[in-house]
Design an enzyme around this catalytic site. Structure first.
Site, PDB file in Angstrom:
ATOM      1  N   THR A   1      16.690  -8.919   5.617  1.00 19.01           N
ATOM      2  CA  THR A   1      16.713  -9.750   4.408  1.00 19.01           C
ATOM      3  C   THR A   1      15.589  -9.284   3.478  1.00 19.01           C
ATOM      4  O   THR A   1      14.794  -8.412   3.839  1.00 19.01           O
ATOM      5  CB  THR A   1      16.501 -11.231   4.761  1.00 19.01           C
ATOM      6  OG1 THR A   1      15.196 -11.352   5.343  1.00 19.01           O
ATOM      7  CG2 THR A   1      17.549 -11.757   5.725  1.00 19.01           C
TER       8      THR A   1
ATOM      9  N   TYR B   1       3.822 -20.049  12.933  1.00 21.75           N
ATOM     10  CA  TYR B   1       5.265 -19.838  12.719  1.00 21.75           C
ATOM     11  C   TYR B   1       6.055 -20.295  13.948  1.00 21.75           C
ATOM     12  O   TYR B   1       7.067 -20.996  13.827  1.00 21.75           O
ATOM     13  CB  TYR B   1       5.499 -18.358  12.430  1.00 21.75           C
ATOM     14  CG  TYR B   1       6.903 -18.003  12.000  1.00 21.75           C
ATOM     15  CD1 TYR B   1       7.402 -18.423  10.769  1.00 21.75           C
ATOM     16  CD2 TYR B   1       7.725 -17.234  12.816  1.00 21.75           C
ATOM     17  CE1 TYR B   1       8.695 -18.082  10.375  1.00 21.75           C
ATOM     18  CE2 TYR B   1       9.006 -16.886  12.424  1.00 21.75           C
ATOM     19  CZ  TYR B   1       9.487 -17.309  11.209  1.00 21.75           C
ATOM     20  OH  TYR B   1      10.760 -16.984  10.814  1.00 21.75           O
TER      21      TYR B   1
HETATM   22  N1  LIG Z   1      14.925 -12.342   8.332  1.00 24.36           N
HETATM   23  C1  LIG Z   1      14.747 -12.608   9.602  1.00 24.36           C
HETATM   24  O1  LIG Z   1      14.754 -11.729  10.460  1.00 24.36           O
HETATM   25  C2  LIG Z   1      14.506 -14.032  10.057  1.00 24.36           C
HETATM   26  C3  LIG Z   1      14.489 -14.283  11.420  1.00 24.36           C
HETATM   27  C4  LIG Z   1      14.319 -15.590  11.857  1.00 24.36           C
HETATM   28  C5  LIG Z   1      14.174 -16.610  10.951  1.00 24.36           C
HETATM   29  N2  LIG Z   1      14.176 -16.332   9.615  1.00 24.36           N
HETATM   30  C6  LIG Z   1      14.013 -17.468   8.710  1.00 24.36           C
HETATM   31  O2  LIG Z   1      15.030 -17.482   7.738  1.00 24.36           O
HETATM   32  C7  LIG Z   1      14.566 -18.168   6.564  1.00 24.36           C
HETATM   33  C8  LIG Z   1      14.926 -17.381   5.318  1.00 24.36           C
HETATM   34  O3  LIG Z   1      14.400 -16.121   5.420  1.00 24.36           O
HETATM   35  P1  LIG Z   1      15.077 -14.796   4.840  1.00 24.36           P
HETATM   36  O4  LIG Z   1      14.888 -13.785   5.898  1.00 24.36           O
HETATM   37  O5  LIG Z   1      16.440 -15.067   4.271  1.00 24.36           O
HETATM   38  O6  LIG Z   1      14.032 -14.453   3.698  1.00 24.36           O
HETATM   39  P2  LIG Z   1      14.263 -14.082   2.155  1.00 24.36           P
HETATM   40  O7  LIG Z   1      12.914 -13.685   1.678  1.00 24.36           O
HETATM   41  O8  LIG Z   1      15.383 -13.136   1.983  1.00 24.36           O
HETATM   42  O9  LIG Z   1      14.671 -15.492   1.522  1.00 24.36           O
HETATM   43  C9  LIG Z   1      13.782 -16.573   1.413  1.00 24.36           C
HETATM   44  C10 LIG Z   1      14.073 -17.288   0.095  1.00 24.36           C
HETATM   45  O10 LIG Z   1      13.195 -18.429   0.012  1.00 24.36           O
HETATM   46  C11 LIG Z   1      12.773 -18.517  -1.318  1.00 24.36           C
HETATM   47  N3  LIG Z   1      11.528 -19.285  -1.455  1.00 24.36           N
HETATM   48  C12 LIG Z   1      10.254 -18.834  -1.335  1.00 24.36           C
HETATM   49  N4  LIG Z   1       9.383 -19.828  -1.616  1.00 24.36           N
HETATM   50  C13 LIG Z   1      10.132 -20.920  -1.928  1.00 24.36           C
HETATM   51  C14 LIG Z   1       9.811 -22.240  -2.336  1.00 24.36           C
HETATM   52  N5  LIG Z   1       8.540 -22.648  -2.465  1.00 24.36           N
HETATM   53  N6  LIG Z   1      10.830 -23.097  -2.606  1.00 24.36           N
HETATM   54  C15 LIG Z   1      12.128 -22.699  -2.480  1.00 24.36           C
HETATM   55  N7  LIG Z   1      12.490 -21.453  -2.100  1.00 24.36           N
HETATM   56  C16 LIG Z   1      11.502 -20.579  -1.831  1.00 24.36           C
HETATM   57  C17 LIG Z   1      12.582 -17.064  -1.771  1.00 24.36           C
HETATM   58  O11 LIG Z   1      12.560 -16.967  -3.182  1.00 24.36           O
HETATM   59  C18 LIG Z   1      13.779 -16.401  -1.135  1.00 24.36           C
HETATM   60  O12 LIG Z   1      14.891 -16.366  -2.006  1.00 24.36           O
HETATM   61  C19 LIG Z   1      13.081 -18.449   6.794  1.00 24.36           C
HETATM   62  O13 LIG Z   1      12.926 -19.762   7.255  1.00 24.36           O
HETATM   63  C20 LIG Z   1      12.734 -17.464   7.896  1.00 24.36           C
HETATM   64  O14 LIG Z   1      11.662 -17.919   8.680  1.00 24.36           O
HETATM   65  C21 LIG Z   1      14.319 -15.070   9.144  1.00 24.36           C
END
Ligand SMILES: NC(=O)c1ccc[n+]([C@@H]2O[C@H](COP(=O)([O-])OP(=O)(O)OC[C@H]3O[C@@H](n4cnc5c(N)ncnc54)[C@H](O)[C@@H]3O)[C@@H](O)[C@H]2O)c1
Length: 260
Positions: free
Chosen positions: A202, A167
Site C-alpha cells: 500500500t 502498534y
Molecule cells: N499495508 C500493510 O501491510 C498493513 C498491514 C497490517 C495492517 N495495516 C493497517 O491498515 C491500515 C491502512 O493502512 P494502508 O496500508 O492502507 O496505508 P495507506 O497509507 O495506503 O492508507 C492510509 C490512509 O489513511 C489516511 N490518513 C492518514 N492520517 C489520517 C487522518 N488523521 N485521518 C484520516 N485518514 C488519515 C492516509 O491519507 C491514507 O490515505 C492501517 O491501520 C494499518 O495499520 C496495513
C-alpha cells in the site's frame, strides 16, 4: 447484507486498503463516503466512481470530524457498512521505532506510545461507536440486520516485531474488542468484525522506496503466495464480510501464512 440501497463509510478511504475497499463496496451498489485527509486522491476516486459516492475530508483524531463523515454517509442513504482502515500522523517528535527502551537501555517519551494507540485503537473505537449509533436508526433488512462494522487489526496484534510495542498494543486492542463490540451490538442487528492483514503493498510502503524495491524486500517473507498482498485482496474480504451475515465477532487473518 444487501447494501445496494445504502451508504458505506471508509475511513482512510483514499489509502491502499481504503480505495480498494471503496471500489468493492461501490460495486455492491453502495454510495460510499471516502473519509480521509488525502484530499486530491479522495476527490479523484469519488469522481472516478461517479455513482453518488463522495469524498469528505475527515481527521480520525477529531471526534467532530468523524461525526461529520458519519452524518454525510447517513445523508446519502442508510449507513449499512463502515470499514475502518485509516493510517494517521506520525508521533510528534518521534525519531525512530517506539521501542520499549532504546539500544542504550533508556526509556522513550510515553507520548509516542500514547499517540500510536490513539491513532490505531482509540480512533477506531470512536468511528465504530459513532457508526453504530447511526446504524441503530436504520430499518432492519433480512435476518434483522441493520449494519456491519469492519475494523483493521494487523498480524502485529498477534506477533509484533521489535519496535512495535505501541502498534502491537493498538492492533491487539482491535482483536480484543471485536467480540465484545459484536456482543454489544447484537441486540441492534449490527455485526462487528476485524481483518488482520499481513504485509500488503500500500502507499504506507511507498514513501521511501519503489514498488520493485518493496516487493524484493518483503515479498520473500510471505510463504505462499511469495509476494506482498494486493490491497484488492483486502477489499474482497471486506466486501465478503459485508455480504455474509454469519460472519460476526471475530478477526480474520489475511497473510499468506506469514508469521514473524
Ligand atoms: N499495508 C500493510 O501491510 C498493513 C498491514 C497490517 C495492517 N495495516 C493497517 O491498515 C491500515 C491502512 O493502512 P494502508 O496500508 O492502507 O496505508 P495507506 O497509507 O495506503 O492508507 C492510509 C490512509 O489513511 C489516511 N490518513 C492518514 N492520517 C489520517 C487522518 N488523521 N485521518 C484520516 N485518514 C488519515 C492516509 O491519507 C491514507 O490515505 C492501517 O491501520 C494499518 O495499520 C496495513
Amino acid at each position: 447484507m444487501d447494501i445496494s440501497n445504502g451508504s458505506a463509510l471508509v475511513t482512510g478511504g483514499a489509502g491502499g486498503f481504503g480505495s480498494a475497499t471503496v471500489r468493492r463496496l461501490a460495486e455492491m451498489g453502495a454510495k460510499v463516503v471516502i473519509a480521509d485527509v488525502a484530499d486530491e486522491r479522495g476527490e479523484a476516486l469519488a469522481k472516478e466512481l461517479g455513482n453518488g459516492s463522495i469524498y469528505v475530508h475527515t481527521d480520525i483524531m477529531d471526534e467532530n470530524s468523524i461525526a461529520k463523515a458519519v452524518q454525510a454517509a447517513a445523508n446519502l442513504a442508510p449507513l449499512r457498512a463502515a470499514v475502518v482502515v485509516h493510517g494517521g500522523p506520525p508521533a510528534p517528535g518521534a525519531t525512530g521505532p517506539a521501542r520499549t527502551v532504546n539500544r542504550e537501555g533508556q526509556r522513550l517519551p510515553l507520548a509516542n506510545f500514547i499517540h500510536t494507540v490513539n491513532v490505531y485503537l482509540v480512533s477506531a473505537f470512536a468511528v465504530t461507536s459513532q457508526a453504530a449509533e447511526a446504524m441503530a436508526k436504520n430499518e432492519p433488512l433480512d435476518s434483522n440486520q441493520r449494519g456491519v462494522i469492519v475494523n483493521t487489526a494487523s498480524i502485529a496484534g498477534f506477533e509484533g516485531q521489535p519496535g512495535q510495542a505501541g502498534y502491537s498494543a493498538a492492533k491487539g486492542g482491535i482483536i480484543g474488542m471485536t467480540l465484545t463490540i459484536a456482543r454489544d451490538l447484537a441486540p441492534l442487528g449490527i455485526r462487528a468484525m476485524a481483518i488482520a492483514p499481513g504485509t500488503f503493498l500500500t502507499y504506507a510502503y511507498l514513501t521511501r522506496a519503489t514498488r520493485e524495491e518493496v516487493q524484493a524486500k518483503w515479498g520473500p517473507t510471505v510463504p505462499n503466495p511469495r509476494r506482498m498482498g494486493d490491497p484488492d485482496e483486502y477489499g474482497l474480504l471486506a466486501a465478503q464480510i459485508v455480504r455474509n451475515d454469519f460472519l460476526n465477532g471475530t478477526t480474520i487473518r489475511l497473510d499468506g501464512a506469514q508469521r514473524f
